[in-house]
Design an enzyme around this catalytic site. Structure first.
Site, PDB file in Angstrom:
ATOM      1  CD1 TRP A 167      -2.674  38.966 -10.390  1.00 24.65           C
ATOM      2  CD2 TRP A 167      -2.664  39.814  -8.288  1.00 24.65           C
ATOM      3  NE1 TRP A 167      -1.380  39.662 -10.286  1.00 24.65           N
ATOM      4  CE2 TRP A 167      -1.447  40.301  -8.850  1.00 24.65           C
ATOM      5  CE3 TRP A 167      -2.976  40.406  -7.185  1.00 24.65           C
ATOM      6  CZ2 TRP A 167      -0.339  40.655  -8.203  1.00 24.65           C
ATOM      7  CZ3 TRP A 167      -2.208  40.840  -6.402  1.00 24.65           C
ATOM      8  CH2 TRP A 167      -0.718  41.249  -6.829  1.00 24.65           C
ATOM      9  CG  ASP A 168      -3.145  42.815 -13.136  1.00 25.98           C
ATOM     10  OD1 ASP A 168      -2.559  41.535 -12.573  1.00 25.98           O
ATOM     11  OD2 ASP A 168      -2.157  43.418 -13.693  1.00 25.98           O
TER      12      ASP A 168
ATOM     13  CD  GLN B 263       4.607  42.225  -8.732  1.00 27.68           C
ATOM     14  OE1 GLN B 263       4.970  42.053 -10.105  1.00 27.68           O
ATOM     15  NE2 GLN B 263       3.222  42.171  -8.516  1.00 27.68           N
TER      16      GLN B 263
ATOM     17  CD  GLU C  54       4.659  37.205 -10.857  1.00 27.29           C
ATOM     18  OE1 GLU C  54       5.307  37.927 -11.800  1.00 27.29           O
ATOM     19  OE2 GLU C  54       3.357  37.171 -11.207  1.00 27.29           O
TER      20      GLU C  54
END
Length: 490
Positions: free
Chosen positions: A66-67, A319, A206
């Site tokens: 998805w980056d 994150q 995550e």
């Protein structure tokens, strides 16, 4: 061959360069980042995308995450829109595999793989080596479903910036409708609360791997459903025949589209009365541990009382999660909401991923904290130059490259989409005396020159003219026209 080589690179830099005066380090580092983005993109369509480590290493086996859509794609949308389109076609050509993957997990529509390769199948490994060397099971392919919305975010951003109606009719609409179908089948209805929920997911953070109602995931699902409904209405008015052909192809009926709107209206979103967003259901009940120390690079140090394996039991996050949500959907949240969430999550975010820092830098800038935004910019732009994460030998971090470009343009230049206009409200960091760049918007090439007290826009190319907004004032400019606006405090 040398002359052709130089000419080709001159053209790429002509559209992509950011010129900074007053900060030699920032200038060199920005060009380093953009260079690695540019060399990772093929000059023509060969049905590939940009992997997490660009072309510089085999870590993650060259897989696409998805980056690409959230962090890398915006750079190409604004500087090389034709290349950006090819990255989206990479996803479209694997739509069938995404549909097969959704069905394999018991859902409808399309669910793109967490890790994608040439086959379009999910290539996510079932185990991984953690930061501390321990081997851990990997649940991303079964739970980190926000990828179904991330891809669509990229589709809509491309459409908004380029106005490419043909792309939307031929490819984008089908992708959006199939993603909406996925989310409509992914939700569960809570009869007691009369709300729709998304259970057992992994959000961008995550550390906690099986949670209910992750706010980023729920908001992205809601946004996708709403955009799909609105797109259907738009096509009904403007392209009825082509919509009819697409609806017939995929078996889409009005009743299904109307259901998307109803689900979106009743989607759970965990926000308190003061504006603080709970990252997921039960997050505030976790052990509250905050960051107290930072290393020489300005990166958080994991509190000594918490082992990495124990982070999932705390409020520490890997994150940006809520902050990423506030950045991507900036116009949907007030400054007060951004402030309370920034202050809360900043002390609990470990930035264990290179995807994290850009969101904090951009939101800090929106809050008027330009100095803090610049402090975040430094480790972000130094990710690979200074090996901030200690693993650059495994490959350049693609998300960090794109994220730095977004800090510069969406953050310091204050570039935003405002309807049919491109808006600029800059706040340059203290060392920067000026900033110059050019972007494509609605088939127009616009040069922007930003000084401490003003900004100038010049339309280098345009067939139909283009709307720009400087410090809140809207202008319609034709090719060869320029306009200047000065900053007036208050």
């Amino acid at each position: 061959m040398l002359r052709r080589h130089v000419k080709a690179w001159d053209k790429r830099w002509h559209y992509s360069d950011i010129s900074i005066e007053g900060d030699l380090f920032a200038q060199k580092a920005l060009r380093f980042d953009m260079y690695h983005l540019l060399i990772a993109a093929p000059p023509e369509d060969i049905d590939v995308s940009i992997p997490a480590k660009t072309l510089t290493g085999e870590w993650y086996k060259g897989h696409v995450f998805w980056d690409t859509e959230i962090y890398v794609l915006p750079f190409f949308i604004y500087t090389q829109p034709k290349v950006a389109k090819e990255f989206l076609l990479y996803r479209y050509r694997r739509l069938k595999q995404a549909q097969d993957r959704a069905r394999a997990q018991g859902y409808k529509g399309a669910l793109w793989p967490w890790e994608s390769a040439v086959s379009g199948e999910d290539e996510t490994p079932q185990a991984w080596v953690n930061f501390d060397g321990t081997v851990i099971p990997v649940y991303n392919s079964r739970r980190e479903h926000h990828i179904a919305g991330d891809v669509i975010y990229g589709v809509f951003l491309y459409y908004q910036v380029t106005g490419d109606e043909d792309f939307m009719l031929r490819y984008g609409a089908e992708m959006i409708f199939e993603a909406a179908r996925f989310w409509a089948s992914r939700v569960t209805y809570n009869k007691q609360s009369e709300r729709y929920e998304i259970k057992e997911v992994i959000g961008p953070n995550e550390f906690q791997e099986c949670v209910n109602n992750n706010s980023y995931t729920n908001a992205l699902a809601k946004w996708t459903l709403r955009r799909a409904f609105e797109l259907y209405q738009h096509l009904s008015e403007k392209h009825q025949r082509k919509l009819g052909a697409l609806a017939s192809k995929i078996g889409l009926r009005n009743e299904e589209v109307n259901a998307w709107w109803e689900i979106a209206k009743r989607m759970v979103f965990l926000i308190q009365s003061d504006g603080l967003i709970e990252e997921f259901e039960g997050y505030f009940a976790r052990k509250d541990v905050v960051i107290k120390e930072w290393d020489e690079n300005g990166m958080p140090i994991l509190p000594s009382e918490v082992k990495l394996a124990e982070a999932k039991e705390t409020q520490l996050v890997k994150q940006a999660d809520v902050l990423l949500l506030l950045r991507l959907f900036s116009d949907e949240f007030s400054l007060n909401v951004k402030r309370i969430n920034f202050d809360y999550y900043e002390r609990r975010t470990t930035h264990k991923s290179s995807l994290s820092i850009p969101s904090y830098a951009i939101v800090a800038g929106e809050l008027g904290e330009t100095e803090k935004a610049y402090k975040y910019f430094i480790p972000a732009v130094s990710t690979d130059l200074d090996d901030i994460y200690g693993n650059t030998e495994l490959g350049i971090h693609a998300a960090a490259l794109g994220g730095v470009w977004q800090i510069a343009l969406n953050g310091f230049a204050g570039m935003k989409l405002k309807g049919d206009a491109l808006s600029i409200v800059p706040t340059l960091p203290e060392p920067w005396q000026s900033m110059r760049f050019r972007v494509w918007f609605r088939d127009a090439l616009i040069d922007f020159s930003i000084l401490k007290d003003g900004v100038e826009a010049f339309v280098a190319k345009s067939r139909r003219g283009v709307n720009v907004e400087l410090y809140g004032r809207k202008y319609f400019l034709h090719q060869g026209e320029r306009v200047s606006a000065r900053y007036i405090d208050g």
